[in-house]
Design a protein around this motif. Structure first.
Motif, PDB file in Angstrom:
ATOM      1  N   THR A  26       5.559  -6.155   0.060  1.00 32.44           N
ATOM      2  CA  THR A  26       6.148  -6.928   0.964  1.00 32.44           C
ATOM      3  C   THR A  26       6.428  -8.246   0.274  1.00 32.44           C
ATOM      4  O   THR A  26       6.023  -8.676  -0.577  1.00 32.44           O
ATOM      5  CB  THR A  26       5.128  -6.987   2.496  1.00 32.44           C
ATOM      6  OG1 THR A  26       4.136  -7.392   1.696  1.00 32.44           O
ATOM      7  CG2 THR A  26       5.109  -5.552   2.992  1.00 32.44           C
ATOM      8  N   ASP A  27       6.954  -9.226   1.469  1.00 33.19           N
ATOM      9  CA  ASP A  27       7.258 -10.682   0.820  1.00 33.19           C
ATOM     10  C   ASP A  27       6.069 -11.110   0.522  1.00 33.19           C
ATOM     11  O   ASP A  27       5.960 -12.266  -0.501  1.00 33.19           O
ATOM     12  CB  ASP A  27       8.124 -11.327   1.690  1.00 33.19           C
ATOM     13  CG  ASP A  27       7.408 -11.575   2.999  1.00 33.19           C
ATOM     14  OD1 ASP A  27       6.446 -10.871   3.537  1.00 33.19           O
ATOM     15  OD2 ASP A  27       7.997 -12.198   3.843  1.00 33.19           O
ATOM     16  N   ASP A  28       4.785 -10.950   1.233  1.00 31.52           N
ATOM     17  CA  ASP A  28       3.568 -11.676   0.800  1.00 31.52           C
ATOM     18  C   ASP A  28       2.685 -11.063  -0.156  1.00 31.52           C
ATOM     19  O   ASP A  28       1.695 -11.448  -0.685  1.00 31.52           O
ATOM     20  CB  ASP A  28       2.625 -12.198   2.190  1.00 31.52           C
ATOM     21  CG  ASP A  28       2.429 -10.656   2.874  1.00 31.52           C
ATOM     22  OD1 ASP A  28       3.235  -9.540   2.820  1.00 31.52           O
ATOM     23  OD2 ASP A  28       1.752 -10.794   3.789  1.00 31.52           O
ATOM     24  N   LYS A  29       3.169  -9.844  -0.633  1.00 35.61           N
ATOM     25  CA  LYS A  29       2.515  -9.137  -1.596  1.00 35.61           C
ATOM     26  C   LYS A  29       3.391  -8.343  -2.458  1.00 35.61           C
ATOM     27  O   LYS A  29       3.568  -7.045  -2.476  1.00 35.61           O
ATOM     28  CB  LYS A  29       1.446  -7.968  -1.242  1.00 35.61           C
ATOM     29  CG  LYS A  29       1.676  -7.356  -0.256  1.00 35.61           C
ATOM     30  CD  LYS A  29       0.556  -6.226   0.048  1.00 35.61           C
ATOM     31  CE  LYS A  29       0.854  -5.287   1.160  1.00 35.61           C
ATOM     32  NZ  LYS A  29       1.991  -4.335   0.801  1.00 35.61           N
ATOM     33  N   PRO A  30       4.376  -9.022  -3.163  1.00 35.75           N
ATOM     34  CA  PRO A  30       5.581  -8.712  -3.816  1.00 35.75           C
ATOM     35  C   PRO A  30       5.516  -7.483  -4.937  1.00 35.75           C
ATOM     36  O   PRO A  30       6.511  -6.662  -5.303  1.00 35.75           O
ATOM     37  CB  PRO A  30       6.543  -9.859  -4.305  1.00 35.75           C
ATOM     38  CG  PRO A  30       5.514 -10.738  -4.429  1.00 35.75           C
ATOM     39  CD  PRO A  30       4.360 -10.626  -3.341  1.00 35.75           C
TER      40      PRO A  30
END
Length: 118
Positions: A26-30
């Motif tokens: 996800t954008d916070d754990k790319p």
């Protein structure tokens, strides 16, 4: 109270535990993918839940189909058992057997009166 199925939200002690089976980046754990354990006998972490009566919880959850690794077992300061959740994660369910409920191992730093370690 439970909301789900994915993720599953369980109401507990005026809060919620959110159980998520995993997922891609996800954008916070790319660069991170969350996945359930590939080997059910090897885990890197588990959730601990402390209850007032572990035998009652064991009986109730077993009746609902929970898969425990063993029945509750007595240890030095607690009675505990472990549930394997549907995704293979381990959840420890325990009950303190220390009468004041505040056991502190002898080799840990002392506790001051405010309940904090010195």
């Amino acid at each position: 109270m439970v909301f789900g199925p994915e993720p599953t939200n369980v109401a507990l002690a005026n809060s919620f535990i959110i159980i998520n089976g995993g997922g891609g980046p996800t954008d916070d754990k790319p660069t991170v993918t969350l996945a359930t354990p590939s080997d059910p006998n090897r885990v890197s972490s588990f959730l601990n839940i402390v209850v007032a009566d572990v035998h009652a919880v064991y009986a109730e959850l077993s009746a609902r189909g929970a898969q425990f690794l063993t029945p509750p077992k007595q240890h030095q300061y607690e009675i505990r058992c472990y549930i394997r959740d549907p995704d293979g994660y381990i959840i420890e369910v325990g009950q303190t057997t220390d009468p004041p409920g505040d056991w502190w191992p002898a080799d840990w730093p002392p506790i001051n009166h405010a309940g904090q370690s010195d």
